[in-house]
Design a protein around this motif. Structure first.
Motif, PDB file in Angstrom:
ATOM      1  N   VAL B  20      33.209  29.849  29.513  1.00 49.70           N
ATOM      2  CA  VAL B  20      33.757  30.019  30.858  1.00 49.70           C
ATOM      3  C   VAL B  20      33.514  31.461  31.300  1.00 49.70           C
ATOM      4  O   VAL B  20      34.083  32.389  30.735  1.00 49.70           O
ATOM      5  N   GLU B  21      32.636  31.634  32.267  1.00 48.96           N
ATOM      6  CA  GLU B  21      32.366  32.989  32.765  1.00 48.96           C
ATOM      7  C   GLU B  21      33.503  33.456  33.665  1.00 48.96           C
ATOM      8  O   GLU B  21      34.005  34.549  33.531  1.00 48.96           O
ATOM      9  N   ASN B  22      33.877  32.596  34.599  1.00 48.76           N
ATOM     10  CA  ASN B  22      34.972  32.942  35.503  1.00 48.76           C
ATOM     11  C   ASN B  22      36.078  31.905  35.341  1.00 48.76           C
ATOM     12  O   ASN B  22      35.894  30.747  35.690  1.00 48.76           O
ATOM     13  N   PRO B  23      37.209  32.304  34.807  1.00 50.01           N
ATOM     14  CA  PRO B  23      38.257  31.321  34.519  1.00 50.01           C
ATOM     15  C   PRO B  23      39.047  30.854  35.736  1.00 50.01           C
ATOM     16  O   PRO B  23      39.931  30.019  35.606  1.00 50.01           O
ATOM     17  N   ILE B  24      38.729  31.392  36.898  1.00 51.19           N
ATOM     18  CA  ILE B  24      39.496  31.025  38.084  1.00 51.19           C
ATOM     19  C   ILE B  24      38.886  29.778  38.709  1.00 51.19           C
ATOM     20  O   ILE B  24      37.668  29.711  38.914  1.00 51.19           O
ATOM     21  N   PRO B  25      39.703  28.771  39.037  1.00 50.46           N
ATOM     22  CA  PRO B  25      39.160  27.528  39.592  1.00 50.46           C
ATOM     23  C   PRO B  25      38.286  27.766  40.819  1.00 50.46           C
ATOM     24  O   PRO B  25      38.552  28.645  41.629  1.00 50.46           O
ATOM     25  N   GLN B  26      37.255  26.955  40.928  1.00 48.12           N
ATOM     26  CA  GLN B  26      36.253  27.171  41.967  1.00 48.12           C
ATOM     27  C   GLN B  26      36.759  26.924  43.382  1.00 48.12           C
ATOM     28  O   GLN B  26      36.091  27.263  44.350  1.00 48.12           O
ATOM     29  N   ASP B  32      41.079  37.605  43.368  1.00 49.25           N
ATOM     30  CA  ASP B  32      40.842  38.565  42.294  1.00 49.25           C
ATOM     31  C   ASP B  32      42.123  38.717  41.463  1.00 49.25           C
ATOM     32  O   ASP B  32      43.041  39.443  41.842  1.00 49.25           O
ATOM     33  N   ILE B  33      42.142  38.032  40.330  1.00 49.40           N
ATOM     34  CA  ILE B  33      43.366  38.029  39.525  1.00 49.40           C
ATOM     35  C   ILE B  33      43.639  39.376  38.875  1.00 49.40           C
ATOM     36  O   ILE B  33      44.737  39.615  38.396  1.00 49.40           O
ATOM     37  N   ALA B  41      47.530  35.011  33.345  1.00 49.70           N
ATOM     38  CA  ALA B  41      47.458  33.667  32.756  1.00 49.70           C
ATOM     39  C   ALA B  41      48.815  33.160  32.297  1.00 49.70           C
ATOM     40  O   ALA B  41      49.110  31.975  32.399  1.00 49.70           O
TER      41      ALA B  41
END
Lengths: 555, 306
Positions: B20-26, B32-33, B41
């Motif tokens: 998972v490169e970017n863990p934020i849902p698409q 920007d977390i 998380a």
């Protein structure tokens, strides 16, 4: 005296005798053979406010296990009956009832070995995969699925497995939510090329691939449902020297343990050893980071661990050193080093005397890894680290100990042991305080053989510290009448506790009877709260007061 | 047998793992977390939305003004009165822009000019200036738009101050609710960041293209304002109401319903926004609306404070 219900004990004793009798009838049935063992521990709990002893509503606890294995030709099958009625204090609360906790069937020949049902296995050091049982810890992550081992050529062994891990026992086995898939290849070149062995060389290499699957439905994060780990290892032995090392890489595995970071994990373990008659040297180094690997990303403590992270500290057996401030591996990261030297001064020398003298020196130290925190961490990688680069201000544990074993006469032998330890109670939450605890521990262990049948053993232990619960002393006296009886008394005294009411004597009387492969043991008295560890994995044991009866038998 | 073994191993490598490169849902926008001051998380309270039982259409009154516009405070007071008279169904946003984008009314004084530091705060923003120039026909300041609707007999959505109340009532009475919104906003002063979570829902079958707009708004900004109703005209501590600071998801928003969409379709979006340096230490709100991408008409608007 305890207000014990005698009927409980009688029923329990009768059932044990019946069980022993029944098992005897199963030997050599249907042309095959039956082997197994039974182990049962019963505890009656009595209140004791001075030690804050816990008493469950049932006032008693029983853990019972019976392994029954049958084999005929190339076929084998077995079961393990388990009873938790209820489970002993300190065991996971989700162990309850009676039923089958382990069952398997298998077939094996020179080429193939297949097992369906439950199985245990380990790849390399276990850092990438280890399914095992440590009953005293209440730890059992047995796989439940299929296990296949193929030997396509002498010296080559290929293993594949798929299964779920045991998690809960409630009159039957319940597995965790994840699935573990793994392959492992081991190649022993000294078997393939016997000339290597003839010249004193042994050389083995191995590699593993382990993947877990667990569904994910998080609205907040994209969680990897498949998480892989890889391992590569080798071992070289030449005459007295041996060197082995293993490296493990784990892909992104966000979990409760690591605070849901997506950083890869790694583990490196290297061991170098040399031995010859009278001398043994072992040097070990380990670096792990973010290596908690479980088949359920929300699991805690010892639950559903896919791998095993060995502690690079000496496992002590004397109770003050073993159970007050023992070190447990910290899977989120540590850098550890250990050195061990064993030397035997030969007989008829100045230091060896008439019977020789054994000296063992051990030093181990463990630090946290140096973490470079990622600022503005948009992708939840957490931090970066470099193997074996440690944070010098983060000592987790340090242990120096020296043991001298000396036989003074035909009848008298003694051991003198000294420990100097620094324990970070903020990193390993086992003590009643936080911060560093510095201890000096001394043990004198003496065995005196009165005659051929009678012997007496005594231990005097002292632990001195200015932190936590203060100073302790332990006295152990055991009288053995061979080959059946041992009677003993153990007194642990927290004489240096700053609170006067807590300067308690934990007095425990023991009686054991051994006949053949049967052992019966009775303990009466107080047991203090402490930590019980095996190989860097620990379980908290609450204080208790009462009677413990245990029974083991093999057949 | 060796071939079989290789096949056996290969199968496992195909299982491999999910990197998972970017863990934020698409479904997230500019989200920007790293702006969350803690462990996102494990600690962030990510909202979920239940059934939206609202049946009322709200009104967005975009009030185009300038801090050097001496006639504007009267319109501003009118806008606030309309807002307070309608039980939360009217949302006022002050947009500092005028004819051609920046007119004399939005002018700021720079250091070195004799009037400085009066009127030195730049109240304009990229989106507001774009609307003033793209949605043609703005006669000047003060003017406004009522849900960006072109009313009967008009050729542009620009409405003069004197007509605002009537136009607002017209829209409220029609109450033609075709889409609705739910939103939750969190603000973290450590990073000056707004975390915005929006759920858009089609209440009827829709066809066409509709965009979601998100305005970051400072509720009350105290600063200079020219006001011809008082003397002297330069008021130092004027309360600028619901000042539009900028758009969270771009000047023209982001598509939320495209083509033919059936009723009850829901779209979830998450955004973050860093408050501009000149407007920090204030109280904020987020105004969200869905607008027709071609006519600009607003289907629904809501305002949520952190």
């Amino acid at each position: 005296m305890f207000s014990m219900k005698c009927s409980n004990l009688i029923i329990w004793a009768v059932s044990l005798c019946t069980a022993q009798f029944s098992f005897a009838q199963f030997e050599n049935i249907l042309g095959g053979s039956v082997m197994g063992n039974i182990e049962s521990t019963f505890q009656y709990y009595a209140p004791d406010s001075t030690i804050n002893a816990q008493v469950p509503p049932s006032k008693t606890g029983l853990n019972s296990f019976a392994n029954i294995n049958y084999s005929i030709g190339k076929f084998r099958a077995g079961v393990r009956f388990e009873s938790y009625l209820p489970a002993l204090l300190g065991y996971p609360a989700r162990f309850n009832g009676t039923g089958l906790g382990y069952r398997y069937a298998g077939y094996s020949n020179d080429f193939i070995e297949v097992t369906v049902g439950n199985f245990y296995d380990q790849f390399g050091s276990g850092m990438v995969f280890r399914a095992f049982e440590e009953r005293q810890l209440g730890l059992d992550n047995a796989m439940d699925g299929i296990h296949l081992k193929i030997r396509p050529y002498k010296g080559i062994e290929l293993t594949g497995l798929i299964g779920k891990q045991r998690y809960e026992f409630n009159s039957q086995l319940f597995n965790g939510p994840g699935t573990v898939r793994a392959v492992n290849l081991d190649v022993d070149f000294s078997t393939i090329f016997p000339k290597l062995l003839e010249k004193g060389w042994q050389f083995t290499v191995g590699g593993s691939f382990v993947s877990k699957f667990q569904t994910a439905q998080s609205p907040i994060l994209i969680l990897p449902e498949n998480v892989a780990a890889y391992a590569a290892r080798f071992k070289v032995v030449y005459k007295g020297f041996n060197f082995n090392a293993e490296g493990v890489l784990k892909e992104n595995d966000p979990s409760d343990n690591n605070g849901y970071i997506y950083k890869n994990g790694y583990g490196i373990l290297a061991n170098f050893g040399y031995s010859q008659k009278g001398l043994g040297i072992l040097v070990q180094a380990k670096a792990i980071d973010n290596m908690s690997f479980r088949s359920d990303r929300t699991a805690q403590l010892t639950d559903l661990q896919i791998n095993f992270l060995p502690a690079l500290t000496k496992t002590h057996t004397y109770n003050l050193a073993a159970t007050l401030y023992p070190y447990a591996t910290i899977p989120n990261g540590e850098v550890a080093f250990q050195g061990d030297i064993f030397y035997t001064f030969a007989k008829e020398t100045l230091l060896g005397g008439k019977y020789g003298t054994k000296v063992s020196i051990n030093f181990s130290t463990v630090y946290d890894v140096k973490r470079n925190i990622i600022e503005r961490d948009s992708f939840l990688r957490g931090y970066t680290s470099t193997p074996f680069v440690l944070n010098p201000d983060s000592l987790f544990f340090r242990d120096f100990n020296i043991e001298i074993s000396k036989k003074f006469s035909k009848n008298l032998s003694m051991k003198f042991i000294y420990f100097n330890q620094a324990f970070n109670a903020s990193a390993n939450i086992v003590a009643q305080s936080t911060g560093y605890i510095y201890t000096n521990i001394a043990v004198v262990d003496m065995t005196y053989k009165i005659n051929k049948k009678h012997s007496i053993r005594a231990e005097l232990q002292g632990l001195w510290t200015k932190q936590d619960q203060g100073d302790w002393a332990t006295l152990v006296v055991e009288y053995t009448i061979s080959p059946n009886w041992t009677i003993g008394i153990i007194d642990q005294w927290n004489y240096g506790n700053k609170t006067e009411e807590k300067r308690v004597h934990y007095l425990l009387a023991t009686l054991s009877y051994i006949k053949g492969s049967t052992r019966l043991m009775l303990n009466v008295g107080k047991q203090r709260a402490g930590i019980f560890c095996v190989g860097g994995i620990c379980r908290q044991v609450p204080a208790s007061n009462g009677v413990t009866v245990s029974f083991t038998h093999s057949f | 047998m060796i071939r079989l073994s290789i096949l056996f191993i290969s199968l496992f490598f195909f299982i491999a793992c999910d990197r998972v490169e970017n863990p934020i849902p698409q479904n997230s926008g500019a989200y920007d977390i790293s702006l969350y001051p803690g462990n996102y998380a494990t600690d962030y309270n990510y909202p979920s939305f239940g059934t939206n039982s609202n049946t009322n259409l709200n009104v967005l009154l975009e009030y185009y003004t300038g801090h050097q516009c001496g006639n504007c405070p009267i319109a501003g007071t009118n806008a606030k009165n309309i807002e307070s008279a309608n039980n939360g169904r009217v949302i006022v946003v002050s947009e500092h822009a005028g004819a051609g984008g920046i007119s004399q009314y939005q002018r700021i004084y720079d250091p070195g000019e004799p009037e400085y530091p009066k009127y030195s705060r730049n109240f304009t923003n990229e989106a507001g200036l774009a609307y003033a120039t793209t949605i043609t026909g703005i006669p000047g300041n003060p003017y406004g738009m009522i849900n960006r609707k072109i009313f009967s007999g008009a050729t542009t959505p620009w409405v003069s101050n004197s007509q605002w109340a009537n136009r607002v009532n017209t829209v409220l009475q029609e109450n033609n609710l075709r889409a609705d919104l739910q939103m939750e906003v969190n603000y973290f002063p450590q990073t000056h960041a707004l975390f915005v979570h929006v759920e858009s829902e089609a209440k009827t079958n829709l066809s066409g293209n509709y965009n979601l707009f998100l305005y970051a708004v400072a509720k009350d900004v105290i600063d200079w304002q020219k006001d011809y109703t008082v003397f002297p005209n330069d008021v130092e501590f004027y309360e600028h109401h619901n000042v539009h600071l900028g758009n969270i998801n771009g000047t023209w928003g982001q598509p939320v319903f495209e083509g033919t969409v059936t009723a009850n379709t829901k779209v979830r979006k998450d955004y973050t926004y860093v408050i501009p340096e000149a407007f920090r230490g204030l109280n904020y709100a987020v105004v969200a609306f869905i607008a027709d991408a071609s006519t600009y008409e607003i289907l629904q608007v809501i305002k949520v404070e952190p």
